[in-house]
Write an enzyme that holds these catalytic residues in place. Sequence first.
Site, PDB file in Angstrom:
ATOM      1  CB  THR A 194      39.112  39.289  48.516  1.00 45.79           C
ATOM      2  OG1 THR A 194      39.615  40.035  47.422  1.00 45.79           O
ATOM      3  CG2 THR A 194      37.985  40.065  49.161  1.00 45.79           C
ATOM      4  NE  ARG A 195      46.892  41.868  48.094  1.00 44.27           N
ATOM      5  CZ  ARG A 195      47.474  41.427  46.992  1.00 44.27           C
ATOM      6  NH1 ARG A 195      47.540  40.124  46.735  1.00 44.27           N
ATOM      7  NH2 ARG A 195      48.020  42.258  46.132  1.00 44.27           N
ATOM      8  CG  HIS A 199      37.197  42.748  39.054  1.00 41.48           C
ATOM      9  ND1 HIS A 199      36.743  44.044  38.967  1.00 41.48           N
ATOM     10  CD2 HIS A 199      38.477  42.827  39.515  1.00 41.48           C
ATOM     11  CE1 HIS A 199      37.702  44.867  39.342  1.00 41.48           C
ATOM     12  NE2 HIS A 199      38.755  44.166  39.687  1.00 41.48           N
ATOM     13  CG  HIS A 202      37.237  38.118  42.338  1.00 43.17           C
ATOM     14  ND1 HIS A 202      37.463  39.276  41.648  1.00 43.17           N
ATOM     15  CD2 HIS A 202      38.445  37.571  42.568  1.00 43.17           C
ATOM     16  CE1 HIS A 202      38.758  39.439  41.480  1.00 43.17           C
ATOM     17  NE2 HIS A 202      39.384  38.417  42.019  1.00 43.17           N
ATOM     18  NE  ARG A 288      47.477  30.605  38.253  1.00 41.24           N
ATOM     19  CZ  ARG A 288      48.295  31.623  38.093  1.00 41.24           C
ATOM     20  NH1 ARG A 288      48.039  32.767  38.668  1.00 41.24           N
ATOM     21  NH2 ARG A 288      49.371  31.487  37.337  1.00 41.24           N
TER      22      ARG A 288
END
Length: 570
Positions: A194-195, A199, A202, A288
């Site tokens: 992740t970058r 939330h 996720h 996605r």
Amino acid sequence: MSLPNLAPIPELYVSFDSAQKLKVEAGNLVSHDLSPRQICDLELLMNGGFYPLKGFLGKDDYDSVVDNMRLADGSLWPMPITLDVSEAFSETVELGQDIALRDQEGVILATMTVTDMWTPDKAREAEKVFGADDDKHPAVNYLHNTAGKVYLGGPVTGIQPPVHYDFRARRDTPNELRARFRKLGWRKVVAFQTRNPLHRAHQELTFRAARESQANLLIHPVVGMTKPGDVDHFTRVRCYEAVLDKYPGSTTTMSLLPLAMRMAGPREAVWHGLIRRNHGCTHFIVGRDHAGPGKNSDGEDFYGPYDAQDLFTQYQDEIGIQMVPFKHMVYVQERAQYEPADEIVDQDQVTILNISGTELRRRLQEGLEIPDWFSFPEVVAELRKTRPPRSQQGFTVFFTGFSGSGKSTIANALMVKLMEMGGRPVTLLDGDIVRKNLSSELGFSKEHRDLNIRRIGYVASEITKNGGIAICAPIAPYSATRRAVREEIEQYGAFVEVHVATSIEECERRDRKGLYKLAREGKIKEFTGISDPYDVPEAPELRVDTEGQEVDNCAHQVVLKLESMGLIAG
Ligand code: PPS
């Protein structure tokens, strides 16, 4: 090629004793000062994160990676990891020579034997690797406007890892992670790349991924370089730490990855998979629009939303890690839970809620509510600390236009208006002032103008970062340099480009300083608009036409623009 997951992975470091010796010897070598991106690449080369690479790619490997996603020996490798340097530096190096690779403080991190040196066809690299030679792609923009013209390749000998002073306990090399997994008896580990801050969507996605693959979970955020404009990694890590206790401690861990992302979508997903395999993971979540770069110059996506999953599936066996694909997660109000969008069979009977990244940024900027179903209060609190409403953030107004177009006059009027309003300190970086105080040794060649604008950009970014208002008013004739300055500043606050669109004919007619006359007579060389180019801004935040308009009115248009952008409270 794939190693058993729990065995150590080869590194490029020499032993401690050899490193001490080598460091002394390397002091006499020709040195290359690494860019921030090269430091990230080097760290992962040296610690095995980029296994099987043994250094920066040589020409054969580069061509093969660009064309076929493979090294010359056939191993899968989708991303060109190259050492770009300036032409001037390349002229100081000969094939077969060892060079020292230094960090930005001058510490020698490694040596490299230069086996290859060539001038790459960057347009081809852009097309093949990133899918389009379009500067809107951050990596293509980097390739053309930041990376040096010449590539050097060759094996690297690691002396010491780059030093990090932040979150030291949260950083692990591939072998440190492998050792941790061994110690914990974790045979199956699913990695989440992740970058962004995490939330609730996720969290649900990672819970489901771990459950479906019956694996432990590694939250593996990128803290090297991400997409320009992303939330800075300090804030993100504090956000991750805030939610970590919402995960089961015995099956979840977090580690920070010093990767410099390229936002290359499908190719990047394959690359991320290889990197996670090297870090001892067995499964990898691909969601996605994985590592998506945003829109191209035509306003369309560079890649399809599931292209990354498709390419990953094709190479999954070779990567040696299993993909856990995820569709878009949305919140179903009636059931008070997150579900994959494509699995909701009663779509017409339920209320589906979602807040996009853009919407989240808008709410933060305007100090609006961020609902509990979307995120965790701790995360929102952290984000609000770093991103106060826009009307309290610093920003930069960047005037550009011909000499004599009226930039300085409007900039001065704007400064006075903003000072009348009060609230934030205002600094004027006018072309002439800067040339006197910051750039007195510079002339008007392209190189010198770029340097001048970058200095202005640097000062403005510092002012913006610290909550002030910077007003800049140079000619700034080159769009690539203006864009670089924009990117630097947008990390900290808004960049408002104002094109003072007075025509060259009108500027020459006014000729307040008598310079146009001298330029026509050839007494001033490289004069913008006469004997030197000016790239007209394509999409400035505001274009003001000074012909037939009062200065006060021009400055007022800027004030209105700032108001409409939420930068000054109504
Ligand atoms: S740049 O291109 O952005 O670095 O230029 P800048 O720092 O704004 O400096 C522009 C002022 O320098 C004077 N001047 C010239 N301008 C353009 N081309 C050439 N060759 C040149 N030589 C001197 C000119 O008065 C500019 O002032 P402004 O305030 O723009 O009228």
